[in-house]
Design an enzyme around this catalytic site. Structure first.
Site, PDB file in Angstrom:
ATOM      1  N   SER B 159       0.867  -1.183   0.000  1.00  0.00           N
ATOM      2  CA  SER B 159       0.000   0.000   0.000  1.00  0.00           C
ATOM      3  C   SER B 159       0.895   1.222   0.000  1.00  0.00           C
ATOM      4  O   SER B 159       1.999   1.191   0.563  1.00  0.00           O
ATOM      5  CB  SER B 159      -0.867   0.028   1.251  1.00  0.00           C
ATOM      6  OG  SER B 159      -1.441   1.317   1.415  1.00  0.00           O
ATOM      7  N   TYR B 171      -1.049  -0.609  10.275  1.00  0.00           N
ATOM      8  CA  TYR B 171      -1.218  -0.902   8.842  1.00  0.00           C
ATOM      9  C   TYR B 171      -0.008  -0.423   8.051  1.00  0.00           C
ATOM     10  O   TYR B 171       0.527  -1.146   7.204  1.00  0.00           O
ATOM     11  CB  TYR B 171      -2.501  -0.220   8.354  1.00  0.00           C
ATOM     12  CG  TYR B 171      -2.885  -0.560   6.933  1.00  0.00           C
ATOM     13  CD1 TYR B 171      -3.432  -1.806   6.621  1.00  0.00           C
ATOM     14  CD2 TYR B 171      -2.709   0.352   5.896  1.00  0.00           C
ATOM     15  CE1 TYR B 171      -3.797  -2.128   5.324  1.00  0.00           C
ATOM     16  CE2 TYR B 171      -3.061   0.042   4.598  1.00  0.00           C
ATOM     17  CZ  TYR B 171      -3.612  -1.198   4.314  1.00  0.00           C
ATOM     18  OH  TYR B 171      -3.968  -1.513   3.024  1.00  0.00           O
TER      19      TYR B 171
END
Ligand SMILES: NC(=O)c1ccc[n+]([C@@H]2O[C@H](COP(=O)([O-])OP(=O)(O)OC[C@H]3O[C@@H](n4cnc5c(N)ncnc54)[C@H](O)[C@@H]3O)[C@@H](O)[C@H]2O)c1
Lengths: 76, 262
Positions: B159, B171
């Protein structure tokens, strides 16, 4: 001294008239927990005051912030 | 006058014909788009996911796809599931590490909406799913490939948040870890003919994006992208296919972000 509405509009990047009396974290999606930190710091700088943990956790609407400020002798 | 015979285009084999791929988290979202694209490209597929209803939907659309329900954070169960998939397809050439969780928590919660314990637990869950499980599944697949001297590629979905995104400590750390694993595996497995590539999406127009962001924030994010729109799931899937097809892309991060810089 800046008005509460102008401080909020700057931090939340919204027009001043978008901050109405009912504005709250529920009605304004821009006002998330990260923006809330920004807002607290901006309020402390703008009005030269220190907010404690209970106040910070309670200041989730325009009305609630205004009430805390008034208690501290600031006219929002 | 005689009508000319119909022209028949020469048959071009689908680009991934004969290749065998394992896709994790293929029951929905980006994973489902990857499943649709790779099957259309001719690959034989196995899908690992814990969403059994989603797996049934995959099989309804692609009856030949092998599906194995499993929670990938259980390393032993994941290894057994990889074994099932490997045997069912008689080998694997491609692994797509896509399963992941998008969860946010501020480091400091002045609003006291979450407890410290809750935020620490969220860290563990996100790291277990997005980093530890990727490591374990890749170990299971790469070991089997190496034993059979199968060459291929490991594509892991990262990501652009790997560069840091406020509210996403876990994350972002996990996705940065995916980039580090990709660089590591490229060097470690390269001599075996196994490549490693990270495909790092920006914001894709998926249910998970809409669940993680409010509508206003989605519009704001789209406005920050130079292309002024979110990506589609298939644009991410296309990048995965390109990473698979190009045998000289290795150890790198392929960003699919419309030009958005974090
Ligand atoms: N959607 C985006 O905009 C976006 C952007 C950047 C990166 N990503 C990454 O792409 C990947 C897919 O994201 P998505 O948006 O499609 O998410 P999603 O939540 O829609 O799908 C994730 C899939 O993984 C499965 N899964 C999750 N944890 C699992 C576990 N422990 N065991 C088995 N299966 C599990 C889920 O059941 C689901 O089918 C993730 O790695 C995510 O971090 C997505």
């Amino acid at each position: 001294m800046p008005t509460l509405r102008s401080v909020m509009s700057q931090v939340l990047r919204l027009p001043v008239d978008a901050i109405d009396d009912d504005a709250s974290m529920r009605t304004l999606p821009q006002w998330d927990s990260l923006k809330h930190m920004d807002l607290i710091v901006s309020l402390e700088e703008a009005y030269g005051l220190t907010l404690d943990g209970d106040e910070i956790a309670a200041m989730t609407s325009y009305g609630a912030i205004a009430a805390v400020l008034r208690r501290k002798g600031v006219t929002p | 006058m005689t009508t000319p015979p119909p022209t028949v285009a020469p048959a071009v084999p689908p680009p991934l014909e004969g290749r065998r791929a394992l896709v994790t988290g293929g029951a929905q979202g980006l994973g489902r788009a990857i499943v649709d694209r790779l099957t259309a490209a001719g690959a034989a597929l196995a899908v690992l996911d814990r969403d059994t209803a989603g797996l049934e939907a995959v099989r309804a659309d692609h009856p030949a796809v092998v599906t194995v329900p499993v929670d990938l954070t259980d390393a032993d169960a994941a290894d057994a599931a990889v074994g099932t998939a490997f045997d069912a397809l008689d080998g694997l050439d491609i692994l797509v590490n896509n399963a992941g969780l998008i969860r946010n928590a501020p480091l400091v919660d002045l609003l006291r909406r979450t407890t410290r314990a809750e935020r620490l637990a969220l860290w563990d869950t996100v790291i277990a799913t997005n980093l530890t499980a990727v490591h374990a599944v890749t170990m299971s697949v790469a070991e089997r490939m190496a034993r059979r001297r199968l060459k291929g590629v490991i594509v892991s979905i990262g990501s652009i948040c790997a560069r840091g995104n406020p509210g996403q400590s876990a994350y972002a750390a996990a996705k940065a870890g995916i980039e580090a694993l990709t660089a590591t595996w490229a060097r470690e497995l390269g001599p075996l003919g196994i490549r490693a590539v990270c495909v790092a999406p920006g914001f894709a127009d998926t249910p998970s994006t809409h669940a993680a962001l409010t509508g206003a924030r989605v519009a704001e994010v789209a406005g920050e992208v130079p292309l002024r729109r979110l990506g589609t799931a298939d644009e991410v899937a296309l990048a995965v296919q390109q990473a698979i097809e190009n045998g000289y892309i290795n150890g790198t991060v392929l960003r699919v972000d419309g030009g958005l810089v974090m």
